[in-house]
Scaffold this motif. Structure first.
Motif: not given
Length: 154
Positions: A40-46, A125-126
């Protein structure tokens, strides 16, 4: 809040019956030479406690794939050092390909998918993984993915 790829970009349905190929929900082998794990590439939601994640495939060396498989059901496996890998999922919501981005695959406790950390580059993405995304961006991704799924079914 999660979209996932069914197989690495190099997977071909013709491999389904090949003895030197395997595709499970977590691991993939192509021609007994190329090895992949799903993470999983996890991305925080602001401004939220939530996380958006991409279920992606990462290529590993034969040695790291074997080590990962050996530890698959071993409690405490999360203490394993990260494995280097190449992203092998092309996420079409980005203006440039996501294929072959450098990653580190962090093993998590048994039953949890690995965390995929992207090399800190200027790829969108990064950047999103480092800085987070808005809920509006999540909606934009959802609309794009839904539209591409509909196009594939036609």
């Amino acid at each position: 809040m999660n979209y996932t790829a069914k197989a690495p970009a190099v997977w071909d349905p013709a491999f389904d019956d090949a003895q030197d190929c395997l595709l499970s929900s977590d691991q993939c082998v192509v021609r007994g030479e190329h090895y992949f794990v799903k993470g999983l590439i996890e991305i925080p939601i602001i401004d939220s406690d939530e996380t958006f994640s991409w279920g992606v495939w990462v290529s590993l060396s034969r040695e790291n794939f074997s080590r990962s498989a050996d530890l698959w059901d071993t409690p405490g496996r999360e203490t394993e050092k990260p494995y280097f890998g190449w992203l092998t999922t092309d996420l079409l919501v980005y203006p440039t390909t996501t294929l072959n981005l450098k990653t580190h695959v962090h093993t998590r406790p048994v039953g949890e998918r690995p965390f995929v950390e992207l090399e800190p580059t200027d790829h969108p993405l990064a950047v999103e993984q480092r800085t987070g995304i808005t809920l509006a961006r999540v909606r934009e991704i959802a609309a794009t993915v839904l539209h591409s799924d509909e196009a594939e079914q036609q």
